[in-house]
Design a protein around this motif. Sequence first.
Motif, PDB file in Angstrom:
ATOM      1  N   HIS A   1       0.837  -1.191   0.000  1.00 44.77           N
ATOM      2  CA  HIS A   1       0.000   0.000   0.000  1.00 44.77           C
ATOM      3  C   HIS A   1       0.880   1.252   0.000  1.00 44.77           C
ATOM      4  O   HIS A   1       1.707   1.439   0.899  1.00 44.77           O
ATOM      5  CB  HIS A   1      -0.910   0.009   1.221  1.00 44.77           C
ATOM      6  CG  HIS A   1      -1.788  -1.207   1.319  1.00 44.77           C
ATOM      7  ND1 HIS A   1      -2.869  -1.397   0.506  1.00 44.77           N
ATOM      8  CD2 HIS A   1      -1.718  -2.299   2.131  1.00 44.77           C
ATOM      9  CE1 HIS A   1      -3.447  -2.551   0.807  1.00 44.77           C
ATOM     10  NE2 HIS A   1      -2.761  -3.118   1.792  1.00 44.77           N
ATOM     11  N   PRO A   2       0.747   2.108  -1.000  1.00 45.82           N
ATOM     12  CA  PRO A   2       1.568   3.333  -1.038  1.00 45.82           C
ATOM     13  C   PRO A   2       1.238   4.249   0.133  1.00 45.82           C
ATOM     14  O   PRO A   2       0.080   4.426   0.495  1.00 45.82           O
ATOM     15  CB  PRO A   2       1.189   3.964  -2.379  1.00 45.82           C
ATOM     16  CG  PRO A   2      -0.163   3.412  -2.695  1.00 45.82           C
ATOM     17  CD  PRO A   2      -0.200   2.030  -2.132  1.00 45.82           C
ATOM     18  N   CYS A   3       2.272   4.827   0.718  1.00 49.03           N
ATOM     19  CA  CYS A   3       2.113   5.745   1.847  1.00 49.03           C
ATOM     20  C   CYS A   3       2.734   7.088   1.487  1.00 49.03           C
ATOM     21  O   CYS A   3       3.666   7.157   0.686  1.00 49.03           O
ATOM     22  CB  CYS A   3       2.796   5.184   3.098  1.00 49.03           C
ATOM     23  SG  CYS A   3       2.079   3.647   3.717  1.00 49.03           S
ATOM     24  N   PRO A   4       2.244   8.184   2.061  1.00 47.30           N
ATOM     25  CA  PRO A   4       2.825   9.500   1.765  1.00 47.30           C
ATOM     26  C   PRO A   4       4.282   9.578   2.197  1.00 47.30           C
ATOM     27  O   PRO A   4       4.653   9.054   3.251  1.00 47.30           O
ATOM     28  CB  PRO A   4       1.951  10.462   2.569  1.00 47.30           C
ATOM     29  CG  PRO A   4       1.304   9.624   3.619  1.00 47.30           C
ATOM     30  CD  PRO A   4       1.128   8.268   3.022  1.00 47.30           C
ATOM     31  N   GLN A   5       5.090  10.227   1.362  1.00 46.23           N
ATOM     32  CA  GLN A   5       6.507  10.403   1.680  1.00 46.23           C
ATOM     33  C   GLN A   5       6.672  11.601   2.609  1.00 46.23           C
ATOM     34  O   GLN A   5       6.153  12.687   2.334  1.00 46.23           O
ATOM     35  CB  GLN A   5       7.329  10.589   0.408  1.00 46.23           C
ATOM     36  CG  GLN A   5       7.371   9.342  -0.469  1.00 46.23           C
ATOM     37  CD  GLN A   5       8.298   9.514  -1.650  1.00 46.23           C
ATOM     38  OE1 GLN A   5       8.277  10.537  -2.329  1.00 46.23           O
ATOM     39  NE2 GLN A   5       9.119   8.518  -1.912  1.00 46.23           N
ATOM     40  N   VAL A   6       7.389  11.380   3.686  1.00 48.52           N
ATOM     41  CA  VAL A   6       7.514  12.386   4.737  1.00 48.52           C
ATOM     42  C   VAL A   6       8.975  12.516   5.152  1.00 48.52           C
ATOM     43  O   VAL A   6       9.667  11.511   5.332  1.00 48.52           O
ATOM     44  CB  VAL A   6       6.665  11.990   5.972  1.00 48.52           C
ATOM     45  CG1 VAL A   6       6.842  13.002   7.098  1.00 48.52           C
ATOM     46  CG2 VAL A   6       5.196  11.869   5.598  1.00 48.52           C
ATOM     47  N   ASP A   7       9.454  13.754   5.286  1.00 51.47           N
ATOM     48  CA  ASP A   7      10.774  14.015   5.866  1.00 51.47           C
ATOM     49  C   ASP A   7      10.599  14.293   7.352  1.00 51.47           C
ATOM     50  O   ASP A   7       9.670  15.014   7.753  1.00 51.47           O
ATOM     51  CB  ASP A   7      11.441  15.219   5.194  1.00 51.47           C
ATOM     52  CG  ASP A   7      12.061  14.855   3.846  1.00 51.47           C
ATOM     53  OD1 ASP A   7      12.043  13.664   3.485  1.00 51.47           O
ATOM     54  OD2 ASP A   7      12.547  15.774   3.148  1.00 51.47           O
ATOM     55  N   ILE A   8      11.507  13.746   8.155  1.00 54.17           N
ATOM     56  CA  ILE A   8      11.372  13.816   9.613  1.00 54.17           C
ATOM     57  C   ILE A   8      12.681  14.299  10.228  1.00 54.17           C
ATOM     58  O   ILE A   8      13.764  13.826   9.873  1.00 54.17           O
ATOM     59  CB  ILE A   8      11.001  12.440  10.201  1.00 54.17           C
ATOM     60  CG1 ILE A   8       9.688  11.941   9.588  1.00 54.17           C
ATOM     61  CG2 ILE A   8      10.883  12.503  11.717  1.00 54.17           C
ATOM     62  CD1 ILE A   8       9.363  10.503   9.926  1.00 54.17           C
ATOM     63  N   ALA A   9      12.569  15.231  11.154  1.00 58.87           N
ATOM     64  CA  ALA A   9      13.710  15.695  11.955  1.00 58.87           C
ATOM     65  C   ALA A   9      13.435  15.339  13.410  1.00 58.87           C
ATOM     66  O   ALA A   9      12.337  15.585  13.909  1.00 58.87           O
ATOM     67  CB  ALA A   9      13.902  17.199  11.807  1.00 58.87           C
ATOM     68  N   VAL A  10      14.404  14.731  14.066  1.00 52.98           N
ATOM     69  CA  VAL A  10      14.201  14.311  15.450  1.00 52.98           C
ATOM     70  C   VAL A  10      15.347  14.782  16.339  1.00 52.98           C
ATOM     71  O   VAL A  10      16.486  14.915  15.904  1.00 52.98           O
ATOM     72  CB  VAL A  10      14.068  12.770  15.582  1.00 52.98           C
ATOM     73  CG1 VAL A  10      12.863  12.261  14.816  1.00 52.98           C
ATOM     74  CG2 VAL A  10      15.335  12.071  15.126  1.00 52.98           C
ATOM     75  N   ASP A  11      15.017  15.052  17.555  1.00 54.49           N
ATOM     76  CA  ASP A  11      15.996  15.219  18.633  1.00 54.49           C
ATOM     77  C   ASP A  11      15.409  14.479  19.834  1.00 54.49           C
ATOM     78  O   ASP A  11      14.632  15.051  20.602  1.00 54.49           O
ATOM     79  CB  ASP A  11      16.241  16.690  18.958  1.00 54.49           C
ATOM     80  CG  ASP A  11      17.498  16.886  19.808  1.00 54.49           C
ATOM     81  OD1 ASP A  11      17.962  15.885  20.402  1.00 54.49           O
ATOM     82  OD2 ASP A  11      18.011  18.019  19.871  1.00 54.49           O
ATOM     83  N   PRO A  12      15.717  13.193  19.968  1.00 51.28           N
ATOM     84  CA  PRO A  12      15.083  12.378  21.011  1.00 51.28           C
ATOM     85  C   PRO A  12      15.277  12.930  22.414  1.00 51.28           C
ATOM     86  O   PRO A  12      14.433  12.707  23.281  1.00 51.28           O
ATOM     87  CB  PRO A  12      15.759  11.013  20.850  1.00 51.28           C
ATOM     88  CG  PRO A  12      16.197  10.978  19.426  1.00 51.28           C
ATOM     89  CD  PRO A  12      16.603  12.389  19.113  1.00 51.28           C
ATOM     90  N   LEU A  13      16.372  13.662  22.634  1.00 46.63           N
ATOM     91  CA  LEU A  13      16.566  14.312  23.929  1.00 46.63           C
ATOM     92  C   LEU A  13      17.302  15.626  23.714  1.00 46.63           C
ATOM     93  O   LEU A  13      18.531  15.673  23.683  1.00 46.63           O
ATOM     94  CB  LEU A  13      17.337  13.415  24.902  1.00 46.63           C
ATOM     95  CG  LEU A  13      17.471  13.960  26.327  1.00 46.63           C
ATOM     96  CD1 LEU A  13      16.109  14.286  26.912  1.00 46.63           C
ATOM     97  CD2 LEU A  13      18.192  12.957  27.219  1.00 46.63           C
ATOM     98  N   GLU A  14      16.541  16.682  23.538  1.00 45.94           N
ATOM     99  CA  GLU A  14      17.092  18.031  23.411  1.00 45.94           C
ATOM    100  C   GLU A  14      17.407  18.531  24.820  1.00 45.94           C
ATOM    101  O   GLU A  14      16.524  18.756  25.635  1.00 45.94           O
ATOM    102  CB  GLU A  14      16.077  18.929  22.705  1.00 45.94           C
ATOM    103  CG  GLU A  14      16.145  20.410  23.038  1.00 45.94           C
ATOM    104  CD  GLU A  14      17.351  21.130  22.481  1.00 45.94           C
ATOM    105  OE1 GLU A  14      18.210  20.481  21.873  1.00 45.94           O
ATOM    106  OE2 GLU A  14      17.435  22.351  22.674  1.00 45.94           O
ATOM    107  N   GLY A  15      18.685  18.672  25.111  1.00 46.81           N
ATOM    108  CA  GLY A  15      19.108  19.069  26.448  1.00 46.81           C
ATOM    109  C   GLY A  15      19.528  17.863  27.274  1.00 46.81           C
ATOM    110  O   GLY A  15      19.017  17.632  28.368  1.00 46.81           O
ATOM    111  N   THR A  16      20.467  17.088  26.742  1.00 45.60           N
ATOM    112  CA  THR A  16      20.936  15.883  27.444  1.00 45.60           C
ATOM    113  C   THR A  16      21.478  16.226  28.820  1.00 45.60           C
ATOM    114  O   THR A  16      21.153  15.564  29.816  1.00 45.60           O
ATOM    115  CB  THR A  16      22.022  15.181  26.609  1.00 45.60           C
ATOM    116  OG1 THR A  16      21.523  14.973  25.285  1.00 45.60           O
ATOM    117  CG2 THR A  16      22.390  13.841  27.226  1.00 45.60           C
ATOM    118  N   ASN A  17      22.302  17.273  28.882  1.00 44.96           N
ATOM    119  CA  ASN A  17      22.868  17.667  30.175  1.00 44.96           C
ATOM    120  C   ASN A  17      21.793  18.174  31.124  1.00 44.96           C
ATOM    121  O   ASN A  17      21.865  17.973  32.343  1.00 44.96           O
ATOM    122  CB  ASN A  17      23.940  18.751  29.973  1.00 44.96           C
ATOM    123  CG  ASN A  17      25.186  18.216  29.301  1.00 44.96           C
ATOM    124  OD1 ASN A  17      25.528  17.044  29.454  1.00 44.96           O
ATOM    125  ND2 ASN A  17      25.864  19.061  28.549  1.00 44.96           N
TER     126      ASN A  17
END
Length: 289
Positions: free
Chosen positions: A43-59
Amino acid sequence: MRHELDSVPIDGTIVIGEGERDEAPMLYIGERVGMGAKPGNAHPCPQVDIAVDPLEGTNLCATGAANALAVLAASEKGGLLHAPDLYMEKLVVGPSSRDSVDLDAPVRFNLRAIAQTLDRRVEDLVVIVLDRPRHERLVEEIRATGARIRLIGDGDLSAGIAAAVVGSGVHAVMGIGGAPEGVLTAAAMRCLGGEIYARLVVGTPEHEQRCRAMGISDFKRIYTSKDLASGDNMVFAATGVTDGTLMKGVRFFGDGIRTSSVIMQNDPHRIRFIDSIHVAPATDVKIRF
C-alpha cells in the motif's frame, strides 16, 4: 521513537537525526521509517521528511535542570533542510518583531527594534544566550544596552519556542548553536508565527565538504524559517522530559506515567497542548490528577 514511527502509515526518511553517523543504533540520517518503508508493503504511503531530537538538552536531563524535551518535526518530502551537524548563528524573535531585525545588524539596533515593536523599553527585554565562552562579546554588547540576559547551559530550541510565545517572559534568542536544532526551531516558528534568522558557521575545508555533501554551496546565506522548514504541511511535536517554560516534565506515580506535550501544525493552523496519563497494565489502577 523508531518503534512508534514504524506503526504510522508513512514512508518516512530521517533528515535530521543522531548526527551524520551511518547505521548508528539511534535514528540516523537517511534511515527510513514507517509502514511504507517496510519491505513488501503493498500500500503506497505518503513520503515524509522527519527531523528528530530524542533528547534536546541531554545535560539538562542528567542534572535535573529545566527544559529538556523530546522533539520531532515532520513535513512532506523536501520540506526540511538537510542541515549538516555544524554550528549556526541564530537570531530568534516572536511574531511582532519578525520583520524588524537583521542577523548582521549590531545587537543594539536589533534590541531597539524589538523593543519598539513590543512597545517596551530595551531595559525590559529578556534575551536568552547559551552560556559559552564564544558568547562573551555578545553578552557584553547586550548588557551595554541595558537589556536583561538569561544564560542557559543547553536547550536553545526550547528557548526559541519561548521567544515566539507571548507571556513567556522571553523576547529574543541570540548566539551560536547547533544547526540541526536550528531546523527544528524553524519548524516551530512556522507554526507559531515567530522567525529565526540563521547562518551556518563554516570555518574549515571539512565543514565545506560536509555542507556540499548535504547539497549546500552558499556558505554565507542567511536562512529564515521558510528556508529551513519550507514545507507547506508542517508538524512539530515536543514532550517535556523535565519541567520547563511551556510543559511539565515526565511524572511517575505508582500506576503509570504522566506526560505533557505540545503538537503544532501550520495547515490547518493549530496548536494543541496534551496532558496524557499512560496507565500501567493492571486491574486495580488508581489515577491521580
